[in-house]
Design an enzyme around this catalytic site. Sequence first.
Site, PDB file in Angstrom:
ATOM      1  N   LYS A   1      10.863   7.959  -5.392  1.00 32.58           N
ATOM      2  CA  LYS A   1      10.798   6.934  -6.390  1.00 32.58           C
ATOM      3  C   LYS A   1      12.217   6.432  -6.902  1.00 32.58           C
ATOM      4  CE  LYS A   1       6.412   7.218  -7.620  1.00 32.58           C
ATOM      5  NZ  LYS A   1       5.303   6.168  -7.372  1.00 32.58           N
TER       6      LYS A   1
ATOM      7  N   ASP B   1       9.680   4.053  -3.151  1.00 30.44           N
ATOM      8  CA  ASP B   1       8.748   3.134  -3.826  1.00 30.44           C
ATOM      9  C   ASP B   1       9.556   2.750  -5.331  1.00 30.44           C
ATOM     10  OD1 ASP B   1       6.546   2.413  -5.117  1.00 30.44           O
ATOM     11  OD2 ASP B   1       5.328   3.826  -5.080  1.00 30.44           O
TER      12      ASP B   1
ATOM     13  N   GLU C   1       8.543   0.541  -0.728  1.00 30.74           N
ATOM     14  CA  GLU C   1       7.023   0.083  -1.303  1.00 30.74           C
ATOM     15  C   GLU C   1       7.416  -0.730  -2.641  1.00 30.74           C
ATOM     16  OE1 GLU C   1       3.822   2.904  -2.894  1.00 30.74           O
ATOM     17  OE2 GLU C   1       4.132   3.836  -1.123  1.00 30.74           O
TER      18      GLU C   1
ATOM     19  N   LYS D   1      -6.468   2.270  -1.244  1.00 31.02           N
ATOM     20  CA  LYS D   1      -7.025   3.326  -1.753  1.00 31.02           C
ATOM     21  C   LYS D   1      -8.708   2.978  -1.732  1.00 31.02           C
ATOM     22  CE  LYS D   1      -3.028   3.505  -5.056  1.00 31.02           C
ATOM     23  NZ  LYS D   1      -2.399   2.267  -5.225  1.00 31.02           N
TER      24      LYS D   1
HETATM   25 MG    MG Z   1       3.324   3.025  -5.001  1.00 28.56          MG
END
Ligand code: MG
Length: 369
Positions: free
Chosen positions: A132, A163, A189, A239
């Site tokens: 992250k 991300d 991302e 998802k």
């Molecule tokens: Mg993400």
Amino acid sequence: MADTEQIPESIAEIVPNFQVLKLPMVTRFRKITEREIMLFEGPVGWAEFSPFTEYDAAESSRWLRAALEFAGLLPGAAAAGPSAVGHSADTSGQSAAAVRSVAVNATLPACATSEVESILARYGPVGTVKAKVAEHGIDSLSGDLERLREFRRLFPSTTLRLDANAGYTLPEALRACAEFVEFDLQYFEQPVAAVEDMARLREQLDGLPVVLAADESIRKAEDPLRVAELGAAEVVIVKVQPLGGIAAARSIIEACGLPAVVSSALESSVGLAAGAHLAATLPRTPVSREILGEHPACGLGTGRLFAEDVVSADLSLSPVDGQIPVTRIVPDPQRLERLAVDPGRFDWWSTRLQECWSALRPSLPSSRS
Ligand SMILES: [Mg+2]
């Protein structure tokens, strides 16, 4: 004559029994410390219905469609039901039943550089790490760079994804990409929020070898197509529940034509199992192999974010050595009892289930047709 003539108006005729649970999280995530989920059982197994509580009935109805499909309870999908979620062949003839496990990435949160080694040690050997970045936007950049240098010192050949969770403005993202390129990324991302800005960023990268992936840009079925049309990303994060189920997700991925990485919607092991089934049967294309490699890790390692699951740790879909099994989960009855919500929340979910069913029902084919 209504199309839905053969489909009951009351969801109770299809889902007579269900459980509503409250799962405590290890740390606050998406501003929540407890995740409420509904579980029910159908002819092919248990399924999870867990739209976030702020989502309205129209949006949540896709999540219900996914749960009904995975349980084998989706009206009009009888023929495609169990086979689509369990044994559907992909272009290479593989089936989910044949693929016993799927790789998942470890997650490196925004942490002190000194913690990188100990945090990743908890995962054991993993092939792919997602770090992250941009927790405080561009103000995090020097800390992010320091942390990623430490990561690369410790793990020179581990596949790395970043991300930003839409944490940058467009100019900031451009600057960050120029810095992050040294870490040899698999993909980055959602550096920016708007899908149009993702497309602009890709143009402005101007040959800089950073592959962009869209995550927050994809919340419903038509979004991956828009990402592809705008050229906003080269990879889509998908998802199962928000896209309306495994079969729907698979056709959406095929229609958009971009390599896909299956991720979780912060689910219990029951919901993660549906993601693992999709991941195990994703079509692989030459482009997908080029960008994501032979065994792409998925983002289904989120079981670690929960302090409690619906099964004991040894039966859960928490990753072991960077893998989770492709299997069905049967919740532990004692845990169902212990993690149950209070009657007020049960009633709230009961009402919500019916509202989502009423929103979903008109889109279903009549069983007579
Ligand atoms: Mg993400």
